[in-house]
Motif scaffolding. Structure first.
Motif: not given
Lengths: 239, 252
Positions: A178-184, B144-152, B225-233
């Protein structure tokens, strides 16, 4: 050939979020052509490699059709089946078969198959190129509105480097990956591309990166609403 | 490499220098990416190996029998607590329910047979490829989790006065992976869950520190800043619910 190698090296640097990659693409003599070559190459290579993955997935997967038939047969052997009046059974069976087949057809579309993988050799680069052309144009317009100074061909060249994370799709040679997450990752590459091409501040570059996506979402919602209106009009008008 | 090891060790005890070194490294993103990929591969290797050994040791038919027994026991227990009611009607309901349950299990057994009969490769080969796929997928999930949450988090950190670049943010927050080495023990029954909770909380502390160092502000703002995404959601969900309620009221 040397040009291709340097484009590939640029893509690797872009993957590692190095500004130099975006700057050298921006300043290259033909960023649009190099970007196009990069996107098509990545699309074709990843799709070709995925054929091997799809073959291995087929080799290690059961026959979906046989499972479908086993489940259908099993449903007919369930006690509730005997409670249906015999005169209505054929009709009920036909209704169940239709509903049942829809579900399995959807499953087949998403299930990895060798046929889909072969078709992707054409479809994958074409989809990537269309997405790149649309996104590049919208990002260019957004960046210009926000005070950007880059040219359209430069924007296309640098945003083409955002295809770099998709190169990692070659791991799909291994089945079940699963290569999920490449979009971000690609989104971050796009941000750096726009920032370096248009010399924008971080916030402006951020908005220029996400505005195309917002516009595309609004466009899809608009299409949905328009479709709903047309359907409602057609039903009311008795068409 | 020695310096990276030292940095990773320092991150575990929330040593400020470790985070600053990570942030100010020449190729900070590469260091962060390496950290995440290597640790996720180590954790993934352990988990995938355990899955593989479990899969090799079990036969599909035996698994079906175990599932059937477990579900039957659970249903009997529910019945014992009166979940299906009492009296002749409840008895009749139970009889029909169990008959359909057994028929459902029969479908499962039939499908299991079909899976074994129609898969071209022998089961050990299938198990190897599935474990390999699971292992190779690990870094993708973590990255992907690291990048997604990092950007947020970076977006909210910037709103709170942070000054980190995307590379600095990703570099310092990559250290969150270090305590998550404990996730490799997640497969141990009971203890695994406890260890995962410890890894999560420890990781949260590392993440707060990383966000603070990258943005050059205090840990209070970093936490916000870390919990803000959850508050906004949560706020968005509430707004959506209110909007739907409003529409329902209007339509009535």
């Amino acid at each position: 050939m040397e040009n291709d190698t340097s484009t590939f090296r640029q893509a690797l640097d872009a993957l590692l979020l190095r500004d130099s990659a975006y700057q050298s693409m921006r300043d290259s003599p033909s960023p649009l052509t190099r970007g196009l070559i990069l996107i098509v190459s990545v699309g074709v290579v990843v799709a070709l490699v995925s054929i091997v993955g799809a073959l291995l997935t087929w080799f290690t997967s059961p026959d979906l059709g046989a499972i479908q038939e086993a489940v259908r047969q099993g449903m007919r052997d369930m006690p509730w089946w005997d409670q249906i009046p015999s005169g209505e059974r054929q009709e009920v069976d036909e209704i169940i078969r239709q509903q049942f087949n829809i579900g399995w057809q959807i499953a087949r579309v998403f299930a990895p198959s060798v046929t889909n993988a072969v078709v992707n050799v054409i479809l994958n680069p074409v989809t990537l190129v269309i997405g790149w052309l649309v996104y590049g144009l919208l990002a260019f317009l957004a960046a210009r509105v926000l005070g950007g100074r880059g040219r359209l061909d430069q924007t296309y060249g640098t945003t083409a480097l955002a295809v770099a994370p998709r190169m990692l799709g070659v791991v799909q040679v291994v089945p079940y990956v699963q290569t999920a997450g490449l979009g971000i990752w690609a989104l971050i590459c796009n941000y750096l591309a726009i920032k370096n091409t248009h010399d924008l501040s971080p916030w402006r570059a951020f908005w220029a990166t996400v505005i195309p996506f917002i516009l595309l979402v609004l466009f899809v919602i608009g299409l949905g609403i328009l479709g709903g209106f047309i359907a409602a009009f057609a039903i009311q008008g008795g068409l | 490499m020695d310096q990276l090891t030292q940095t990773l060790r320092g991150a575990l005890v929330l040593e400020e220098d470790a985070f600053v070194r990570m942030r100010d490294a020449e190729d900070s993103f590469v260091g962060g990416l390496m950290t995440i990929v290597v640790i996720s591969l180590v954790v993934g290797l352990v988990i995938s190996l355990v899955s593989f050994v479990t899969a090799v040791g079990a036969s599909p038919a035996q698994e079906m029998v175990e599932v059937q027994q477990g579900m039957r026991q659970a249903l009997e227990m529910m019945r014992g607590f009166g979940a299906f009611g009492e009296g002749p009607e409840a008895e009749e309901f139970w009889r029909i329910f169990i008959n359909n349950f057994e028929a459902g299990i029969a479908i499962g057994e039939r499908v299991t047979d079909v899976v074994v009969d129609t898969t071209p490769a022998p089961k050990p080969v299938v198990d190897i490829f599935q474990a390999l796929g699971q292992w190779v997928s690990y870094p993708f999930g973590w990255v992907s989790t690291w990048m997604f949450y990092g950007v947020l988090t970076l977006v909210f950190a910037k709103l709170l006065g942070g000054v980190a670049t995307i590379r600095e943010m990703l570099a310092t927050t990559s250290l969150v992976a270090v305590p998550h080495l404990l996730d490799a023990f997640g497969f141990i029954p009971y203890v695994g869950f406890l260890v995962s909770v410890i890894a999560f909380l420890w990781g949260l502390l590392v993440y707060v520190k990383g966000t603070a160092i990258a943005n050059r502000f205090d840990t209070g703002r970093a936490f916000l800043a870390i919990v803000a995404p959850f508050i906004v959601l949560f706020a968005l969900i509430m707004l959506f619910v209110l909007f739907v309620l409003f529409l329902v009221l209007i339509s009535n």
